[in-house]
Design an enzyme around this catalytic site. Structure first.
Site, PDB file in Angstrom:
ATOM      1  N   VAL A 215       0.736  -1.204  -0.161  1.00  0.00           N
ATOM      2  CA  VAL A 215       0.164   0.089  -0.070  1.00  0.00           C
ATOM      3  C   VAL A 215       0.851   1.228   0.191  1.00  0.00           C
ATOM      4  O   VAL A 215       0.926   2.004  -0.826  1.00  0.00           O
ATOM      5  CB  VAL A 215      -1.030   0.156   1.286  1.00  0.00           C
ATOM      6  CG1 VAL A 215      -1.567   1.287   0.987  1.00  0.00           C
ATOM      7  CG2 VAL A 215      -1.702  -1.242   1.171  1.00  0.00           C
TER       8      VAL A 215
ATOM      9  N   LYS B 163      14.700  -2.313   3.464  1.00  0.00           N
ATOM     10  CA  LYS B 163      13.588  -2.063   2.049  1.00  0.00           C
ATOM     11  C   LYS B 163      14.262  -0.714   1.610  1.00  0.00           C
ATOM     12  O   LYS B 163      14.060  -0.470   0.242  1.00  0.00           O
ATOM     13  CB  LYS B 163      12.236  -2.212   2.667  1.00  0.00           C
ATOM     14  CG  LYS B 163      11.579  -3.412   2.571  1.00  0.00           C
ATOM     15  CD  LYS B 163       9.839  -2.847   2.870  1.00  0.00           C
ATOM     16  CE  LYS B 163       9.440  -4.196   2.903  1.00  0.00           C
ATOM     17  NZ  LYS B 163       7.835  -3.938   3.461  1.00  0.00           N
TER      18      LYS B 163
ATOM     19  N   LEU C 132      -6.814  -0.850  -3.414  1.00  0.00           N
ATOM     20  CA  LEU C 132      -5.939  -1.276  -4.310  1.00  0.00           C
ATOM     21  C   LEU C 132      -6.323  -2.835  -4.374  1.00  0.00           C
ATOM     22  O   LEU C 132      -5.988  -3.591  -3.198  1.00  0.00           O
ATOM     23  CB  LEU C 132      -4.490  -0.809  -3.786  1.00  0.00           C
ATOM     24  CG  LEU C 132      -4.512   0.695  -3.469  1.00  0.00           C
ATOM     25  CD1 LEU C 132      -3.010   0.922  -3.202  1.00  0.00           C
ATOM     26  CD2 LEU C 132      -4.815   1.690  -4.718  1.00  0.00           C
ATOM     27  N   ARG C 133      -6.236  -3.357  -5.793  1.00  0.00           N
ATOM     28  CA  ARG C 133      -6.175  -4.682  -6.021  1.00  0.00           C
ATOM     29  C   ARG C 133      -4.626  -5.197  -6.385  1.00  0.00           C
ATOM     30  O   ARG C 133      -4.090  -4.528  -6.969  1.00  0.00           O
ATOM     31  CB  ARG C 133      -7.075  -5.175  -6.979  1.00  0.00           C
ATOM     32  CG  ARG C 133      -8.654  -4.826  -6.763  1.00  0.00           C
ATOM     33  CD  ARG C 133      -8.960  -5.150  -8.219  1.00  0.00           C
ATOM     34  NE  ARG C 133      -8.798  -3.977  -9.027  1.00  0.00           N
ATOM     35  CZ  ARG C 133      -8.895  -4.056 -10.487  1.00  0.00           C
ATOM     36  NH1 ARG C 133      -9.398  -5.066 -10.794  1.00  0.00           N
ATOM     37  NH2 ARG C 133      -8.381  -3.203 -11.067  1.00  0.00           N
ATOM     38  N   GLU C 134      -4.106  -6.170  -5.551  1.00  0.00           N
ATOM     39  CA  GLU C 134      -2.873  -6.290  -6.269  1.00  0.00           C
ATOM     40  C   GLU C 134      -2.843  -6.871  -7.217  1.00  0.00           C
ATOM     41  O   GLU C 134      -3.877  -7.535  -7.752  1.00  0.00           O
ATOM     42  CB  GLU C 134      -2.076  -7.743  -4.976  1.00  0.00           C
ATOM     43  CG  GLU C 134      -1.704  -7.014  -3.530  1.00  0.00           C
ATOM     44  CD  GLU C 134      -0.777  -8.030  -2.900  1.00  0.00           C
ATOM     45  OE1 GLU C 134      -1.299  -7.806  -1.782  1.00  0.00           O
ATOM     46  OE2 GLU C 134      -0.085  -8.555  -3.530  1.00  0.00           O
TER      47      GLU C 134
ATOM     48  N   ALA D 237     -15.980 -18.938  -8.940  1.00  0.00           N
ATOM     49  CA  ALA D 237     -15.734 -20.101  -7.937  1.00  0.00           C
ATOM     50  C   ALA D 237     -14.235 -20.747  -8.693  1.00  0.00           C
ATOM     51  O   ALA D 237     -13.996 -20.610  -9.287  1.00  0.00           O
ATOM     52  CB  ALA D 237     -16.733 -21.362  -8.261  1.00  0.00           C
TER      53      ALA D 237
ATOM     54  N   CYS E 115      -5.193  -9.434   2.522  1.00  0.00           N
ATOM     55  CA  CYS E 115      -6.382  -8.394   3.023  1.00  0.00           C
ATOM     56  C   CYS E 115      -7.779  -9.381   3.596  1.00  0.00           C
ATOM     57  O   CYS E 115      -8.004  -9.186   4.447  1.00  0.00           O
ATOM     58  CB  CYS E 115      -6.633  -7.625   1.726  1.00  0.00           C
ATOM     59  SG  CYS E 115      -5.424  -6.360   1.452  1.00  0.00           S
TER      60      CYS E 115
ATOM     61  N   ARG F 299       1.106 -14.627   0.378  1.00  0.00           N
ATOM     62  CA  ARG F 299       0.728 -14.556   1.714  1.00  0.00           C
ATOM     63  C   ARG F 299      -0.870 -15.107   1.662  1.00  0.00           C
ATOM     64  O   ARG F 299      -1.929 -14.714   0.940  1.00  0.00           O
ATOM     65  CB  ARG F 299       0.432 -13.154   2.308  1.00  0.00           C
ATOM     66  CG  ARG F 299       1.880 -12.608   2.626  1.00  0.00           C
ATOM     67  CD  ARG F 299       1.807 -11.267   3.035  1.00  0.00           C
ATOM     68  NE  ARG F 299       1.412 -10.309   1.622  1.00  0.00           N
ATOM     69  CZ  ARG F 299       1.372  -8.978   2.056  1.00  0.00           C
ATOM     70  NH1 ARG F 299       1.613  -8.180   3.084  1.00  0.00           N
ATOM     71  NH2 ARG F 299       0.935  -8.258   0.870  1.00  0.00           N
TER      72      ARG F 299
END
Ligand code: UDX
Length: 441
Positions: free
Chosen positions: A11, A35, A154-156, A256, A264, A331
């Site tokens: 993010v 980082k 936000l969508r990865e 599906a 998230c 994750r």
């Protein structure tokens, strides 16, 4: 305007990139010094389309820099974003230790008039706690530092796109002054037509949880339908197509398959449930959403067992390890959970992923990975498609069949045309649809 970003994960880094791209001056910082070292040399901590170029352009243009010191991100800032992780505790409650720690460091260097924006997904009421922390820590500026809620959507895999073209910008605040600062900050987006929704702070915090929980609910509804369709001999893809044609339902998030994963949805569902129960409301529906999601992996595992019988000394190849295509993020990836379950039942598991193999092995050291889909499938008794990467559309079933021990293909994402597999002698197991066997129409 001058923007500070605390936390350069999925993010925070996109927050840095998007605000620099529209002309703000941004300083990003992170508790993980390595980082910041990597980012300062233009190396990205994760794969996300467009982010590397955007970050490098921001740095080259002098709009974006990174520092080890929180003070550098706060000192001159008009707005500082808190973009740190809010993982679930064992109880399901959101762990806000990192949020509090980040806020304390910000407040230590804050001047009067600063706006602190929660971008991390947090339970309703968190901003109140942060405001109390400010008053405790810095009574000298308590009245003039404001906390607002500005959740991300936000969508990865699409994060930079979603940040640059937001369907809506949500700001929760308690004063006109704070709203004015956020309106100026987002002006480059609203002037291009982005919708700005303004609410009180608790409403914004709760709306974020509500959005993610509803998206997860849609997915679990589709997966419950898949279980029913498998028993009824119906086709879940056709059922959800019919549903999606209704504008009140919409086609999105009705696919599906192996179910939702990622950092998230799983944590936000349990955090939302915990918040509700802490407020005296039993939001039981959320627990059912999570149960059906777990059941989706069981259902795929059962297909493998149905096809292979005993799993001891059987080899299963997993195509796709990332929790979704377009990212290297594993994750809470359904593929890794399936791998674990298969190994527990005695199978040998080998995985392949075009981007996520490295992160998969870091997350699950016992996982064997192969450099290509075909190498993973070599001598395998079954292939399970777990992540619908585009490249799997080009799978050569003739070649696959030649190198596998037995020709069994479980499509965990309904990504493959089963007829192509059956034409090459495969036993094909889709999700929520009838299995296909060679030689039988
Ligand atoms: C989600 C929300 O979409 C985003 O708005 C929020 O800010 C963060 O969480 P993300 O987790 O990155 O984004 O990915 P998303 O595209 O939502 O997919 C989440 C999971 O659901 C993935 O594992 C995906 O494979 C799965 N999924 C998605 C389904 O199983 N079926 C679907 O129809 C859609």
């Amino acid at each position: 305007m001058r923007v500070g970003v605390i936390g350069t994960g999925h993010v925070g880094l996109i927050t840095c990139a998007s605000f620099a791209a529209v002309g703000h001056d941004v300083v990003g910082t992170d508790a993980d010094r390595s980082k910041i070292d990597a980012l300062s040399t233009g190396d990205m901590p994760f794969h996300e389309p467009g982010v590397a170029d955007s970050i490098r352009a921001g740095m080259a243009g002098g709009r974006l820099s990174f520092s080890h010191e929180t003070a550098d991100a706060v000192r001159e800032a008009d707005v500082v974003f808190v973009c740190v992780g809010t993982p679930a505790r064992a109880s399901g409650e959101a762990n806000l230790v990192a949020v509090e720690q980040a806020a304390r460091e910000v407040v230590a260097h804050a001047s009067a008039g600063l706006v602190i924006a929660e971008k991390s997904t947090v339970p309703a009421g968190t901003a109140d706690r942060l405001t109390r922390s400010v008053a405790l820590q810095r009574p000298d500026i308590a009245g003039s530092v404001e906390v607002v809620s500005n959740p991300e959507f936000l969508r990865e895999g699409h994060a930079l796109h979603d940040a640059m073209h937001p369907e809506r910008i949500l700001v929760g605040a308690d004063s006109d002054a704070a709203f004015d600062v956020m309106r100026r900050l987002y002006e480059p987006f609203t002037s291009e037509g982005a919708r700005l929704i303004e609410t009180d702070i608790r409403t914004a915090e709760l709306a974020k949880h509500a959005c993610n929980a509803f998206l997860a609910l849609k997915i679990s509804y589709a997966n419950a339908l898949a279980r029913l369709c498998e028993r009824a001999g119906a086709d879940v893809e056709a059922v959800t197509e019919v549903m999606g044609a209704d504008s009140r339902i919409g086609p999105a998030f009705l696919n599906a398959g192996l179910g939702y994963g990622g950092y998230c949805f799983p944590k936000d569902l349990v955090a939302f449930d915990h918040l509700a129960s802490s407020l005296g409301y039993d939001f039981a529906m959320l627990r059912e959403v999570a149960r059906i999601n777990d059941e989706a992996i069981d259902a795929t595992l059962e297909k493998v067992r149905d096809a292979l019988w005993n799993l001891e000394d059987k080899r299963v190849a997993l195509l796709g390890l990332a929790f979704k295509p377009g990212t290297d993020d594993v994750r809470i990836a359904p593929a890794l959970m399936l791998a674990q379950r298969l190994r527990e039942l005695g199978a040998t598991v080998v995985g392949y992923d075009p981007h996520a193999a490295e992160s998969a092995v870091r997350a699950q050291p016992e996982l064997e990975v192969a450099p290509t889909a075909y190498e993973a499938a070599r001598e395998a008794h079954c292939v399970v498609l777990c992540t619908e990467w585009e490249e799997f559309q080009e799978l050569d079933f003739d070649k696959l069949g030649e190198i596998m021990a037995t020709r069994v293909f479980v499509d965990g994402r309904n990504a493959i045309d089963g007829e192509r597999a059956v034409a090459h002698g495969f036993h094909f197991y889709p999700t929520g649809r009838r299995p296909l066997t060679p030689g039988r129409a």
